[in-house]
Scaffold this motif. Structure first.
Motif, PDB file in Angstrom:
ATOM      1  N   PRO A 147       0.836  -1.207   0.000  1.00 35.65           N
ATOM      2  CA  PRO A 147       0.000   0.000   0.000  1.00 35.65           C
ATOM      3  C   PRO A 147       0.871   1.257   0.000  1.00 35.65           C
ATOM      4  O   PRO A 147       1.804   1.376   0.786  1.00 35.65           O
ATOM      5  CB  PRO A 147      -0.797  -0.114   1.303  1.00 35.65           C
ATOM      6  N   GLY A 148       0.598   2.164  -0.909  1.00 34.93           N
ATOM      7  CA  GLY A 148       1.376   3.395  -1.006  1.00 34.93           C
ATOM      8  C   GLY A 148       2.482   3.337  -2.040  1.00 34.93           C
ATOM      9  O   GLY A 148       3.132   4.356  -2.314  1.00 34.93           O
ATOM     10  N   ALA A 149       2.716   2.168  -2.614  1.00 31.83           N
ATOM     11  CA  ALA A 149       3.736   2.067  -3.665  1.00 31.83           C
ATOM     12  C   ALA A 149       3.275   2.858  -4.885  1.00 31.83           C
ATOM     13  O   ALA A 149       2.144   2.702  -5.348  1.00 31.83           O
ATOM     14  CB  ALA A 149       3.976   0.606  -4.035  1.00 31.83           C
ATOM     15  N   SER A 150       4.146   3.711  -5.409  1.00 30.27           N
ATOM     16  CA  SER A 150       3.760   4.580  -6.518  1.00 30.27           C
ATOM     17  C   SER A 150       4.367   4.166  -7.848  1.00 30.27           C
ATOM     18  O   SER A 150       3.975   4.672  -8.897  1.00 30.27           O
ATOM     19  CB  SER A 150       4.174   6.030  -6.213  1.00 30.27           C
ATOM     20  N   ALA A 151       5.333   3.268  -7.821  1.00 34.26           N
ATOM     21  CA  ALA A 151       5.989   2.873  -9.072  1.00 34.26           C
ATOM     22  C   ALA A 151       6.672   1.528  -8.891  1.00 34.26           C
ATOM     23  O   ALA A 151       6.967   1.095  -7.775  1.00 34.26           O
ATOM     24  CB  ALA A 151       7.013   3.922  -9.504  1.00 34.26           C
ATOM     25  N   ARG A 152       6.891   0.845 -10.014  1.00 31.01           N
ATOM     26  CA  ARG A 152       7.692  -0.391 -10.044  1.00 31.01           C
ATOM     27  C   ARG A 152       8.847  -0.109 -10.999  1.00 31.01           C
ATOM     28  O   ARG A 152       8.657   0.021 -12.205  1.00 31.01           O
ATOM     29  CB  ARG A 152       6.854  -1.567 -10.533  1.00 31.01           C
ATOM     30  N   LEU A 153      10.058   0.012 -10.427  1.00 33.39           N
ATOM     31  CA  LEU A 153      11.207   0.498 -11.184  1.00 33.39           C
ATOM     32  C   LEU A 153      12.341  -0.519 -11.156  1.00 33.39           C
ATOM     33  O   LEU A 153      12.456  -1.323 -10.227  1.00 33.39           O
ATOM     34  CB  LEU A 153      11.711   1.818 -10.585  1.00 33.39           C
ATOM     35  N   PRO A 154      13.210  -0.501 -12.175  1.00 34.26           N
ATOM     36  CA  PRO A 154      14.388  -1.380 -12.167  1.00 34.26           C
ATOM     37  C   PRO A 154      15.443  -0.873 -11.189  1.00 34.26           C
ATOM     38  O   PRO A 154      15.776   0.314 -11.174  1.00 34.26           O
ATOM     39  CB  PRO A 154      14.886  -1.317 -13.614  1.00 34.26           C
ATOM     40  N   LEU A 155      15.948  -1.767 -10.359  1.00 34.98           N
ATOM     41  CA  LEU A 155      17.013  -1.468  -9.399  1.00 34.98           C
ATOM     42  C   LEU A 155      18.295  -2.141  -9.871  1.00 34.98           C
ATOM     43  O   LEU A 155      18.288  -3.329 -10.210  1.00 34.98           O
ATOM     44  CB  LEU A 155      16.628  -1.978  -8.005  1.00 34.98           C
ATOM     45  N   GLN A 156      19.402  -1.393  -9.877  1.00 31.11           N
ATOM     46  CA  GLN A 156      20.675  -1.954 -10.326  1.00 31.11           C
ATOM     47  C   GLN A 156      21.800  -1.435  -9.438  1.00 31.11           C
ATOM     48  O   GLN A 156      21.658  -0.415  -8.757  1.00 31.11           O
ATOM     49  CB  GLN A 156      20.944  -1.574 -11.793  1.00 31.11           C
ATOM     50  N   ARG A 157      22.923  -2.169  -9.440  1.00 32.42           N
ATOM     51  CA  ARG A 157      24.093  -1.747  -8.670  1.00 32.42           C
ATOM     52  C   ARG A 157      25.327  -1.811  -9.550  1.00 32.42           C
ATOM     53  O   ARG A 157      25.324  -2.477 -10.594  1.00 32.42           O
ATOM     54  CB  ARG A 157      24.266  -2.644  -7.447  1.00 32.42           C
ATOM     55  N   PRO A 158      26.424  -1.134  -9.160  1.00 33.82           N
ATOM     56  CA  PRO A 158      27.636  -1.135  -9.990  1.00 33.82           C
ATOM     57  C   PRO A 158      28.345  -2.482  -9.927  1.00 33.82           C
ATOM     58  O   PRO A 158      28.097  -3.287  -9.018  1.00 33.82           O
ATOM     59  CB  PRO A 158      28.494  -0.029  -9.368  1.00 33.82           C
ATOM     60  N   PRO A 159      29.254  -2.739 -10.877  1.00 34.30           N
ATOM     61  CA  PRO A 159      29.941  -4.032 -10.906  1.00 34.30           C
ATOM     62  C   PRO A 159      30.965  -4.206  -9.803  1.00 34.30           C
ATOM     63  O   PRO A 159      31.473  -5.288  -9.599  1.00 34.30           O
ATOM     64  CB  PRO A 159      30.604  -4.043 -12.287  1.00 34.30           C
ATOM     65  N   PHE A 160      31.299  -3.129  -9.085  1.00 36.22           N
ATOM     66  CA  PHE A 160      32.222  -3.265  -7.956  1.00 36.22           C
ATOM     67  C   PHE A 160      31.764  -2.293  -6.879  1.00 36.22           C
ATOM     68  O   PHE A 160      31.104  -1.298  -7.146  1.00 36.22           O
ATOM     69  CB  PHE A 160      33.668  -2.969  -8.358  1.00 36.22           C
ATOM     70  N   CYS A 161      32.118  -2.585  -5.625  1.00 31.41           N
ATOM     71  CA  CYS A 161      31.717  -1.740  -4.509  1.00 31.41           C
ATOM     72  C   CYS A 161      32.465  -0.414  -4.576  1.00 31.41           C
ATOM     73  O   CYS A 161      33.698  -0.408  -4.613  1.00 31.41           O
ATOM     74  CB  CYS A 161      32.019  -2.444  -3.194  1.00 31.41           C
ATOM     75  N   PRO A 162      31.761   0.738  -4.583  1.00 25.77           N
ATOM     76  CA  PRO A 162      32.465   2.014  -4.660  1.00 25.77           C
ATOM     77  C   PRO A 162      33.466   2.225  -3.539  1.00 25.77           C
ATOM     78  O   PRO A 162      34.549   2.766  -3.755  1.00 25.77           O
ATOM     79  CB  PRO A 162      31.328   3.045  -4.588  1.00 25.77           C
ATOM     80  N   PHE A 163      33.130   1.786  -2.336  1.00 23.10           N
ATOM     81  CA  PHE A 163      34.048   2.023  -1.227  1.00 23.10           C
ATOM     82  C   PHE A 163      35.214   1.053  -1.233  1.00 23.10           C
ATOM     83  O   PHE A 163      36.266   1.338  -0.687  1.00 23.10           O
ATOM     84  CB  PHE A 163      33.279   1.999   0.098  1.00 23.10           C
TER      85      PHE A 163
END
Length: 269
Positions: free
Chosen positions: A55-71
């Motif tokens: 309830p309250g969800a406004s969109a269904r979007l693609p989630l992605q992450r980079p190929p390596f950890c930034p830190f």
């Protein structure tokens, strides 16, 4: 204590995310890069995510992450004395990037200055931190104005959320050293480059040798810049590197913009 900026609905309960945790992993994503369809609710100063409708969800979007950890990459770079990375107990912050499309279907990219400690020389869309009391759109419009000098009058533009990424025309020379309007053909070539590899693969042969841009001068002026297209096509290596290139998250954003552009063309809108 400040309210959590990013909440995950796990087993039906909202939970905050630690800075040291992977949002993708907590949502049940596999070991790959994604993208993974994610349900999200955009509240003032807060983002709620779930792998299931809620309830309250406004969109269904693609989630992605980079190929390596930034830190992990940052740990390989020398840091000035007294400069420390954020503590592991810190929560995940909330930011926004604006893929601004002009009437002639080009998008605005800016180059981060070489003096910045984090991600210098990267070509990125305008964007940055969302304040605790801001709506996502308001934060994006503020960052667009701060970094590029562009103000979009209310009621004279439309917007749509494109995607989620785990991890700025009178530009702010303290953060931006150049900017360009990038057309769909070159944007498609940039989005197609594969990060973590040494060279791009199977690119169109009819791309121009350079792309027009504007570079900011130290005295406050600006000058035309013919940026080699090969600079935009550089891939992100698996280790820390400060060479000028397009950031991994920007490639993802360009891919989503091109998909949206294609849908609008098919729909005739």
């Amino acid at each position: 204590m400040a309210a959590a900026r990013v909440l995950l609905l796990l087993s039906g309960r909202p939970e905050s995310v630690s800075f040291a945790q992977s949002v993708c992993g907590l949502l049940g994503a596999g070991s790959g890069l994604g993208p993974w369809p994610t349900h999200c609710g955009l509240k003032r100063g807060q983002l709620v995510l779930s792998d299931k409708p809620f309830p309250g969800a406004s969109a269904r979007l693609p989630l992605q992450r980079p190929p390596f950890c930034p830190f992990a990459a940052l740990d390989q770079q020398p840091r000035a004395p007294g400069v420390e990375l954020p503590p592991k107990g810190r929560g995940v912050d909330l930011g926004v990037a604006v893929i601004l499309q002009s009437s002639d279907q080009t998008v605005l990219l800016t180059r981060r200055t070489s003096t910045l400690n984090i991600s210098p020389n990267l070509w990125v869309p305008p964007g940055g931190h969302v304040e605790p009391d801001e709506e996502l759109l308001d934060g994006g419009l503020r960052e667009l104005w701060e970094e590029s000098g562009l103000q979009l009058p209310q009621g004279q533009f439309s917007w749509v959320p494109l995607g989620l990424w785990e991890a700025r025309i009178q530009p702010n020379a303290g953060e931006v050293s150049a900017f360009m309007w990038l057309g769909p053909d070159i944007a498609a070539a940039v989005a197609a480059t594969e990060d973590g590899t040494e060279t791009p693969k199977h690119l169109p042969q009819d791309l121009p040798s350079s792309v027009p841009a504007v570079e900011l001068k130290e005295n406050g002026g600006a000058q035309p810049l013919a940026l080699p297209t090969s600079t935009l096509l550089r891939t992100t290596p698996g280790t820390a590197d400060s060479r000028e290139r397009v950031s991994t998250g920007t490639k993802f954003a360009l891919m989503l913009w091109l998909q949206h552009l294609g849908r609008k063309s098919r729909d005739g809108s």
